[in-house]
Design a protein around this motif. Sequence first.
Motif, short mmCIF file in Angstrom:
data_model
loop_
_atom_site.label_atom_id
_atom_site.label_comp_id
_atom_site.label_asym_id
_atom_site.label_seq_id
_atom_site.Cartn_x
_atom_site.Cartn_y
_atom_site.Cartn_z
N MET A 1 0.83 -1.20 0.00
CA MET A 1 0.00 0.00 0.00
C MET A 1 0.87 1.26 0.00
SD MET A 1 -3.11 -1.10 -0.04
CE MET A 1 -4.06 0.32 0.37
N ALA A 2 2.10 1.16 0.45
CA ALA A 2 2.95 2.35 0.54
C ALA A 2 3.86 2.50 -0.67
CB ALA A 2 3.79 2.29 1.81
N ARG A 3 3.58 1.78 -1.73
CA ARG A 3 4.41 1.89 -2.93
C ARG A 3 3.87 2.98 -3.84
NH1 ARG A 3 4.91 -4.47 -4.44
NH2 ARG A 3 6.09 -5.07 -2.61
N ALA A 4 4.77 3.51 -4.66
CA ALA A 4 4.34 4.49 -5.66
C ALA A 4 3.49 3.76 -6.69
CB ALA A 4 5.57 5.11 -6.32
N PRO A 5 2.49 4.28 -7.24
CA PRO A 5 1.97 5.65 -7.19
C PRO A 5 0.96 5.90 -6.08
CG PRO A 5 0.79 4.45 -8.87
CD PRO A 5 1.80 3.50 -8.27
N ARG A 6 0.65 4.90 -5.25
CA ARG A 6 -0.31 5.13 -4.17
C ARG A 6 0.23 6.11 -3.13
NH1 ARG A 6 -4.03 0.18 -2.74
NH2 ARG A 6 -4.23 -0.73 -4.80
N ALA A 7 1.54 6.09 -2.93
CA ALA A 7 2.17 6.98 -1.96
C ALA A 7 3.25 7.78 -2.66
CB ALA A 7 2.77 6.16 -0.82
N HIS A 8 3.67 8.83 -2.02
CA HIS A 8 4.75 9.66 -2.54
C HIS A 8 6.00 8.80 -2.66
CE1 HIS A 8 7.82 12.82 -2.65
NE2 HIS A 8 6.85 13.57 -3.18
N THR A 9 6.85 9.08 -3.65
CA THR A 9 8.02 8.24 -3.89
C THR A 9 8.98 8.20 -2.70
OG1 THR A 9 9.11 10.09 -5.00
CG2 THR A 9 7.96 8.51 -6.39
N GLU A 10 9.12 9.30 -1.99
CA GLU A 10 9.99 9.31 -0.81
C GLU A 10 9.41 8.46 0.31
OE1 GLU A 10 11.13 13.23 0.42
OE2 GLU A 10 11.56 13.84 -1.63
N VAL A 11 8.09 8.51 0.47
CA VAL A 11 7.42 7.67 1.47
C VAL A 11 7.59 6.20 1.09
CG1 VAL A 11 5.19 7.05 2.49
CG2 VAL A 11 5.78 9.46 2.12
N ALA A 12 7.44 5.88 -0.18
CA ALA A 12 7.60 4.51 -0.64
C ALA A 12 9.02 4.02 -0.39
CB ALA A 12 7.24 4.41 -2.12
N ALA A 13 10.00 4.86 -0.65
CA ALA A 13 11.40 4.47 -0.44
C ALA A 13 11.69 4.22 1.03
CB ALA A 13 12.33 5.55 -0.98
N GLN A 14 11.17 5.08 1.91
CA GLN A 14 11.40 4.90 3.34
C GLN A 14 10.65 3.68 3.87
OE1 GLN A 14 13.62 6.41 5.26
NE2 GLN A 14 14.27 7.54 3.45
N ALA A 15 9.46 3.42 3.35
CA ALA A 15 8.72 2.23 3.76
C ALA A 15 9.47 0.96 3.34
CB ALA A 15 7.32 2.25 3.17
N LEU A 16 10.03 0.97 2.15
CA LEU A 16 10.81 -0.18 1.69
C LEU A 16 12.07 -0.35 2.53
CD1 LEU A 16 11.16 -2.43 -0.39
CD2 LEU A 16 12.34 -0.80 -1.84
N PHE A 21 14.87 -3.47 6.80
CA PHE A 21 15.46 -3.50 8.13
C PHE A 21 14.70 -4.46 9.04
CE2 PHE A 21 15.39 -1.89 12.50
CZ PHE A 21 16.73 -2.00 12.82
N ALA A 22 13.37 -4.40 9.00
CA ALA A 22 12.56 -5.28 9.83
C ALA A 22 12.77 -6.74 9.45
CB ALA A 22 11.08 -4.90 9.71
N ASP A 23 12.90 -7.01 8.16
CA ASP A 23 13.14 -8.38 7.70
C ASP A 23 14.49 -8.87 8.22
OD1 ASP A 23 12.55 -10.76 6.06
OD2 ASP A 23 14.22 -10.03 4.83
N ASP A 24 15.50 -8.02 8.19
CA ASP A 24 16.82 -8.39 8.70
C ASP A 24 16.76 -8.67 10.20
OD1 ASP A 24 19.69 -8.73 8.43
OD2 ASP A 24 19.86 -6.83 9.50
#
Length: 74
Positions: A1-16, A21-24
């Motif tokens: 849900m936080a991927r572009a184009p649903r979210a701003h590209t900077e928000v998508a990058a930070q969510a990714l 980090f959480a996966d690690d």
Amino acid sequence: MARAPRAHTEVAAQALRFAAFADDQFKDTVALFAGLATRLKTTGTAFARVDDDTARAFLAGLLSSGQYVPPECK
């Protein structure tokens, strides 16, 4: 849900970035629990063997398909 184009590209990058980090952290926690559930010495040895195998595979791939580029040509 936080991927572009649903979210701003900077928000998508930070969510990714946070998801990676959480996966690690999750993998580290699972490894810790596996070590606590079994013998730590055995888990440490297996980790060292996997880490060594990973390093050898990376080096073999680099040597077989790598290409030297002189610094002045970069």
